[in-house]
Design a protein around this motif. Sequence first.
Motif: not given
Length: 640
Positions: A50-77
């Motif tokens: 998985t390709d987990e960095h970048g502005q797109k992920i940062e924005d999506k995490a913000k919209a979901a109200g979580v940190t980018p790391k929490a956001y990607v951790d939730n999806v990767v599994d």
Amino acid sequence: MEKKTFYITTPIYYPSDKLHIGHGYTTVAADAEARYKRMCGYDVFFLTGTDEHGQKIEDKAKAAGVTPKAYVDNVVDGIKKLWELLDISNDKFIRTTDEYHEKAVQKIFQRMYDKGDIYKGYYEGYYCKPCESFWTDTQAADGKCPDCGREVTKEREEAYFFKLSAYADKLLEYYDAHPGFIEPKSRQNEMVNNFIKPGLQDLCISRSSFKWGIPVPVNEEHVIYVWLDALSNYITALGYGSEDETLYKKYWPADVQLVGKDIIRFHTIYWPAFLMSLGEPLPEKVFGHGWVLLEGGKMSKSKGNVVDPVVLAERYGVDALRYYLLREVAFGSDGVFSNENLINRINSDLANDLGNLVSRTVAMVGKYFGGTIPENRAPGEFDDELISLAAETKQAAEGWLDKLMFSNALTDIWKLISRTNKYIDETAPWTLAKDESNSARLAGVMYNLCESIRIISVLIAPFMPNTSPVIRRQLGIDESCLWDECGVFGREKTYTVVKGDIIFPRIDLEKELAELEAKKAEKEPCKPEGIAQIGIEDFGKVELRVAEIKDCVPVKRAKKLLQLTLDDGSGAPRTVASGIAEWYAPQDLIGKKIVLVANLKPAVLCGVESNGMILAADCAEKDVRVIFVDPDMPCGAKIR
Ligand code: ME8
């Protein structure tokens, strides 16, 4: 003798829980090739991730109200589970947030910098967030991304640049000297004529307007451009830039890198230029496959016309889906997915041709010989044609698989299946069975059928890893197989078959299409991306109670902590440590009623034993507010 190695990669996926069947296409293709090479005796390394960095992920995490790391951790599994479901046999799964990768990417940046290939300047131009790609004024003249057609934004910021322009001639020379490097050939022409010949511009490889990325080693205000970070995964996964480069030395350069045609530019211009800058060898081949489209357009999660691989695999089985994807769409070209085509293929190719062949043969061996073919067998008419077609099919399939032409390989394998079915009609075992004197010939026919099916079970194994062992179980032979087993008739042992379930039941097309239509009409429950969902029973495990803050003092050893004494209605005072000293003075809190998580395991925080926690909200990046409740609520009241 040491085994020959084979290194194959897929792109690394953007973390999303809305992966559609088009995404599965790349991994299924890579998996079939990896399995084939393993069966041929290669030492295979198959990478995805998985390709987990970048502005797109940062924005999506913000919209979901979580940190980018929490956001990607939730999806990767979820992505890992999807690959398990599709029987993807990858040897490694890399995440670009893995620490070893982040460190190695910094080393890569530093090496390119030390070489003089990176300089600081200003980026001024257009940026497409969904594609994470930069465009010049002329390229994005209409304000739209030339790749995906979505709006681009005007950006100006200080940035580091990679001297991509210096590599234009080297790339052209490399393409000329290595005709198999980019495939299909048409993609190479596209790269040369549309991108390299018009003039390669230096590439912006850092961003400073957002934070979610790997810091630039020479300037921590910047993060490394996500494509440099992402492309590096193919070598960092093997330990490049770490203390142990054994795997890198063993497997690099990759034999095949599979990518969709949308990202071929990154893999055949940027990636080789980065490798040249590092002085590392280039992959043997980058293969750009086409798109799996829907009737009426592109498959896309953002457009809502998603085809969910989980639903499809559940309804039709993983192997049927894998077969369909690789058979229906010629690798390299675009193809259209439709439920109707999928069901038709299942009914004709899998249920009728393959499934019937196996079940008829097993039933006949059972009926005529009680399940075991006798040793006494006679050859006869039609045998030679079947035997030589099987040998030809092995060769043909090898040729296609070596060229990643999966659909052609399957077409040829199905010719052998049809020929074997025809052999049943030609030899008419039911007629032979009527006369005892034909018994040896009948045994010969049954043996040839089993031999042909055994060979077919090997040929389909890379594509249909579940069906092959099921068929082999019915033939009463070892479930696993090697490729070389599929060339010639003449298995010495005889067969004792085992009747099994129907491998591919027929699907009623009309009924199924009607059900799918009805399913489409069902409203999907709203599920925000990147937030792990829990059931009501999970929520019920959390005991929330009203409590009053009776006393509050700072904790000496910790600037951020306050020690609270609470009345939780139990009669005994309760101590809780809370990290809110930055936002509240003790006197702001005394006498207030709050929400207490009452059944949290005790923890010692800087010498204070904390029995629970109080609820607060992250209101802005640096503002935390405690949740106060109505002062009339009694202490100990349960919140639910
Ligand atoms: O591109 N048909 O990730 P991604 C066929 N993170 N293939 C399709 C497809 C379709 N309808 N839709 C997507 C990225 N794909 C980057 C890669 S690699 C260093 C970084 C393919 O999640 C797409 O072409 O958007 C790509 O190969 C893969 O799915 C991952 O796409």
